[in-house]
Design an enzyme around this catalytic site. Structure first.
Site, mmCIF file in Angstrom:
data_model
loop_
_atom_site.group_PDB
_atom_site.id
_atom_site.type_symbol
_atom_site.label_atom_id
_atom_site.label_comp_id
_atom_site.label_asym_id
_atom_site.label_seq_id
_atom_site.Cartn_x
_atom_site.Cartn_y
_atom_site.Cartn_z
ATOM 1 N N ARG A 181 0.848 -1.204 0.000
ATOM 2 C CA ARG A 181 0.000 0.000 0.000
ATOM 3 C C ARG A 181 0.874 1.240 0.000
ATOM 4 O O ARG A 181 0.614 2.205 -0.706
ATOM 5 C CB ARG A 181 -0.925 -0.018 1.206
ATOM 6 C CG ARG A 181 -2.248 -0.725 0.979
ATOM 7 C CD ARG A 181 -2.069 -2.177 0.523
ATOM 8 N NE ARG A 181 -3.330 -2.885 0.423
ATOM 9 C CZ ARG A 181 -3.874 -3.567 1.428
ATOM 10 N NH1 ARG A 181 -3.260 -3.654 2.606
ATOM 11 N NH2 ARG A 181 -5.021 -4.184 1.242
ATOM 12 N N ASP A 210 0.102 -6.756 -3.202
ATOM 13 C CA ASP A 210 -1.312 -6.501 -2.907
ATOM 14 C C ASP A 210 -1.917 -5.813 -4.120
ATOM 15 O O ASP A 210 -1.236 -5.645 -5.144
ATOM 16 C CB ASP A 210 -1.460 -5.666 -1.621
ATOM 17 C CG ASP A 210 -2.732 -6.043 -0.864
ATOM 18 O OD1 ASP A 210 -3.821 -5.955 -1.456
ATOM 19 O OD2 ASP A 210 -2.635 -6.423 0.317
ATOM 20 N N HIS A 284 -6.668 -9.933 -3.792
ATOM 21 C CA HIS A 284 -5.683 -8.879 -3.488
ATOM 22 C C HIS A 284 -4.535 -8.870 -4.502
ATOM 23 O O HIS A 284 -3.377 -8.650 -4.135
ATOM 24 C CB HIS A 284 -5.110 -9.062 -2.076
ATOM 25 C CG HIS A 284 -5.980 -8.497 -0.988
ATOM 26 N ND1 HIS A 284 -6.188 -7.151 -0.828
ATOM 27 C CD2 HIS A 284 -6.685 -9.115 -0.003
ATOM 28 C CE1 HIS A 284 -6.992 -6.953 0.223
ATOM 29 N NE2 HIS A 284 -7.319 -8.130 0.741
ATOM 30 N N ASP A 347 -6.747 -14.161 1.977
ATOM 31 C CA ASP A 347 -7.810 -13.406 2.655
ATOM 32 C C ASP A 347 -8.686 -12.646 1.659
ATOM 33 O O ASP A 347 -8.271 -12.385 0.530
ATOM 34 C CB ASP A 347 -7.203 -12.410 3.654
ATOM 35 C CG ASP A 347 -6.321 -11.387 2.951
ATOM 36 O OD1 ASP A 347 -5.433 -11.812 2.190
ATOM 37 O OD2 ASP A 347 -6.519 -10.177 3.144
ATOM 38 N N GLU A 348 -9.893 -12.315 2.117
ATOM 39 C CA GLU A 348 -10.808 -11.408 1.425
ATOM 40 C C GLU A 348 -10.913 -11.693 -0.077
ATOM 41 O O GLU A 348 -10.707 -10.810 -0.909
ATOM 42 C CB GLU A 348 -10.372 -9.953 1.665
ATOM 43 C CG GLU A 348 -10.389 -9.585 3.145
ATOM 44 C CD GLU A 348 -10.009 -8.137 3.419
ATOM 45 O OE1 GLU A 348 -10.666 -7.514 4.250
ATOM 46 O OE2 GLU A 348 -9.039 -7.630 2.810
ATOM 47 N N TYR A 437 -3.644 -4.986 15.485
ATOM 48 C CA TYR A 437 -3.669 -4.146 14.286
ATOM 49 C C TYR A 437 -3.162 -2.743 14.590
ATOM 50 O O TYR A 437 -3.902 -1.875 15.043
ATOM 51 C CB TYR A 437 -5.072 -4.172 13.651
ATOM 52 C CG TYR A 437 -5.161 -5.321 12.667
ATOM 53 C CD1 TYR A 437 -4.635 -6.567 13.015
ATOM 54 C CD2 TYR A 437 -5.677 -5.173 11.391
ATOM 55 C CE1 TYR A 437 -4.643 -7.633 12.122
ATOM 56 C CE2 TYR A 437 -5.694 -6.233 10.486
ATOM 57 C CZ TYR A 437 -5.168 -7.451 10.867
ATOM 58 O OH TYR A 437 -5.162 -8.499 9.975
ATOM 59 N N GLU A 490 -2.228 1.456 4.415
ATOM 60 C CA GLU A 490 -3.055 2.288 3.516
ATOM 61 C C GLU A 490 -2.888 3.777 3.833
ATOM 62 O O GLU A 490 -2.759 4.601 2.940
ATOM 63 C CB GLU A 490 -4.537 1.927 3.655
ATOM 64 C CG GLU A 490 -4.934 0.610 3.008
ATOM 65 C CD GLU A 490 -4.907 -0.553 3.980
ATOM 66 O OE1 GLU A 490 -4.122 -0.511 4.953
ATOM 67 O OE2 GLU A 490 -5.670 -1.514 3.762
HETATM 68 C C1 TNX Z 1 -7.705 -6.421 6.215
HETATM 69 S S1 TNX Z 1 -5.830 -8.451 7.549
HETATM 70 C C2 TNX Z 1 -6.741 -6.895 5.352
HETATM 71 C C3 TNX Z 1 -5.773 -5.948 4.761
HETATM 72 C C4 TNX Z 1 -6.094 -4.530 5.139
HETATM 73 C C5 TNX Z 1 -6.460 -4.471 6.603
HETATM 74 C C6 TNX Z 1 -6.683 -3.095 7.136
HETATM 75 C C7 TNX Z 1 -5.985 -8.991 6.145
HETATM 76 C C8 TNX Z 1 -5.582 -10.355 5.983
HETATM 77 N N1 TNX Z 1 -6.499 -8.231 5.145
HETATM 78 O O1 TNX Z 1 -5.728 -6.111 3.371
HETATM 79 O O2 TNX Z 1 -4.998 -3.746 4.874
HETATM 80 O O3 TNX Z 1 -7.623 -5.228 6.815
HETATM 81 O O4 TNX Z 1 -6.788 -3.092 8.537
#
Ligand code: TNX
Length: 557
Positions: A181, A210, A284, A347-348, A437, A490
């Protein structure tokens, strides 16, 4: 009636007790050692460092001795001589002895034993890592000016007499830096490694890719950095002047060459830190797909996003070419990083792209996958096999549990899953958002703090983390490798601000990871922190000086 003599010996007895006080918990006026050791006995008297002090070391421990003498020389100005010839593992009068010989192996692979007496200092450890940590403790017994980069004439270079036996509670004492980021160059990363070593941390998780940037040179795919390392601006609505990471054409970004990476790996190893590289997948991944859109589901084009919350970049699992690409990338990663662990993210994952893609749906049908969680699991399991075939261990975020966990994967718990993973025999690293965090605000008075992503994580909360989940049956506790602080960047475009977010929260986490839980005491930690702040000041490390939820008076940005 007591005789005068008895009274005298009673007084002497009390005096003796005072002379050798065993400090079982960090709730005393003991020296400002951080993290607090396992066992400390304070004695009367002090050892005084002089220009004549000799350093005695067995030949194999010389690099550790050099680490000690280099630092001592900078601030004391004493050109302390190191002797390896005629080395004897006995204490030597007037000197400092560093050795792995005759060390107590029960101290484990990172433990050490340090005895400071008026006429000698003896540091013994079964390994170089242990000796290195003993040296860190030794620095903390000296005045904070020992961390000065210039000679300090006025200081009194004395250490209190003490007996310490020490070893870490956890094996994985980590810190993660997101360099995607916002970019932190090699020298900046090395500064962070220095600070980690000084806190006895041993895992640097390097979040190298990312959506907003790809930071590691891969020879076979040069566009990953030619295209993927640069974006139109600093992004995230931040002031363009908050960073200097611009290329010659004015674009924001940067990357590490393979030569840079090798240097950083070496630098970390000299400080007993193992680097855990992270190459994100399947989500990501916008920066990679901006460079090679053929590995996406839609074919692109992709542009690198300038703000968070955009992670539409997801690899196409229905094309074998994607796996060829990822295998090639990881093959170069394995060559650069000798450590056991390689993090593949997970993740995500924006599954909608797969949902709307006929080829992905056909793949699911073919392999009997009933939903996208199972497709995600299929993807990560396939990658885990590849990582395992190269003798490495895959790490992934909480979401790798979805749809079934790959057989040898380590789970990094940020949003749960630790108990489930550990009780099925998987190793786990704890990074729960509520405690770990460091991108979250340090005060509820947001106006008094630099802009952050959100949340609220005060120092005391970090300090209160118990890495072993309460609901985990005891026999699985050894699967909890330790805890790690994460800095997502970020809203953190420069090192000065990064340090403000890291310190002293990382110091709190280091004590969680190292010290016995019975020794944890926030008041005493706060007391020792006041000395730590003086060390930070000597080292030029920026930190948040207020320990509680109060506004920061001055923000030196
Ligand atoms: C979640 S923690 C994310 C990151 C973000 C973060 C911001 C994680 C595995 N993924 O991509 O930067 O939250 O707090």
């Amino acid at each position: 009636m007591k005789s005068g003599r008895n009274t005298k010996s009673a007084v002497a007895g009390i005096f003796l007790c005072l002379m050798a006080a065993t400090l079982f918990a960090a709730d005393t006026n003991g020296p400002a050692i951080l993290p607090w050791p396992q066992q400390v006995t304070l004695r009367a008297g002090a050892f005084k460092l002089t220009p004549q002090t000799r350093i005695y070391v067995d030949p194999a421990s010389r690099p550790t001795a050099t680490f000690l003498t280099a630092r001592l020389r900078q601030s004391t100005g004493y050109p302390l001589k190191t002797r390896t010839k005629f080395f004897s593992a006995r204490a030597i009068e007037g000197g400092i002895l560093l050795t792995t010989r005759a060390a107590n192996t029960n101290l484990g692979p990172e433990g050490y034993e340090l005895t400071v007496a008026p006429d000698s200092v003896v540091l013994r450890a079964p390994t170089q890592a242990g000796l290195f940590y003993g040296v860190q403790t030794l620095f903390q017994l000296l005045p904070p000016e020992i961390f000065s980069s210039n000679v300090v004439q006025a200081a009194d270079w004395r250490m209190p007499c003490i007996q310490i036996e020490d070893w870490p509670r956890f094996r994985w004492r980590g810190f993660m830096l997101d360099v995607a980021r916002h970019f932190y160059n090699r020298q900046q990363v090395e500064r962070i490694l220095d600070a980690m070593a000084f806190q006895k941390l041993n895992r640097f998780h390097w979040h190298l890719t990312d959506d907003q940037g790809w930071r590691i040179e891969i020879k076979k795919y040069p566009k990953l950095t030619q295209v993927g390392a640069w974006r139109a601006g600093v992004g995230f609505g931040l002031d363009p002047k908050s960073t200097t990471a611009y290329g010659p054409d004015g674009r924001y970004g940067g990357f590490y060459t393979q030569a840079d990476i090798r240097e950083v790996v070496k630098y970390a190893a000299a400080r007993h830190i193992t680097i855990v590289p992270e190459i994100e997948m399947p989500g990501h991944s916008t920066a990679a797909l901006a460079a090679y859109p053929q590995f996406s589901c839609t074919g692109g084009p992709f542009s690198i996003p300038l703000k968070g919350g955009v992670f539409n970049g997801i690899y196409n699992p229905a094309d074998e070419a994607t796996f060829k690409f990822l295998d090639d990338v990881l093959t170069e990663v394995f060559q650069l990083f000798p450590g056991q662990y390689v993090h593949l993210g997970g993740d995500e994952v924006p599954q909608d792209t797969w949902k709307n893609n006929p080829a992905c749906q056909a793949l699911m049908k073919r392999d009997g996958l009933t939903n996208e969680d199972e497709l995600q699991s299929w993807f990560m399991k396939r990658m885990e096999k590849f990582v395992g075939a190269h003798g490495r261990t895959m790490v992934g975020w909480s979401e790798i549990l979805k749809g079934g966990l790959a057989s040898n994967a380590v789970v990094m718990d940020w949003i749960g899953g630790a108990t489930e993973a550990a009780s099925s025999g998987h190793d786990v690293v704890m990074t729960p958002t509520q405690f770990c965090y460091f991108d979250y605000y340090q005060s509820t008075n947001r106006a008094s703090e630099p802009l952050a992503i959100g949340g609220f994580l005060p120092l005391e909360k970090v300090y209160s983390l118990e890495p072993i989940p309460a609901d985990l049956p005891e026999q699985y506790a050894p699967h909890i490798l330790g805890a790690q602080g994460n800095l997502w960047t970020e809203y953190i475009p420069n090192l000065h601000y990064a340090e403000y977010m890291i310190f002293p929260r990382l110091t709190a986490l280091a004590e969680v990871d190292w010290s016995p839980d019975s020794a944890r005491n926030f008041d005493d930690f706060s007391r020792r922190l006041q000395v730590e702040f003086q060390r930070f000041a000597e080292l030029g490390i920026n930190y948040r000086p207020n320990l509680t939820n109060v506004p920061t008076a001055t923000l030196t940005q």
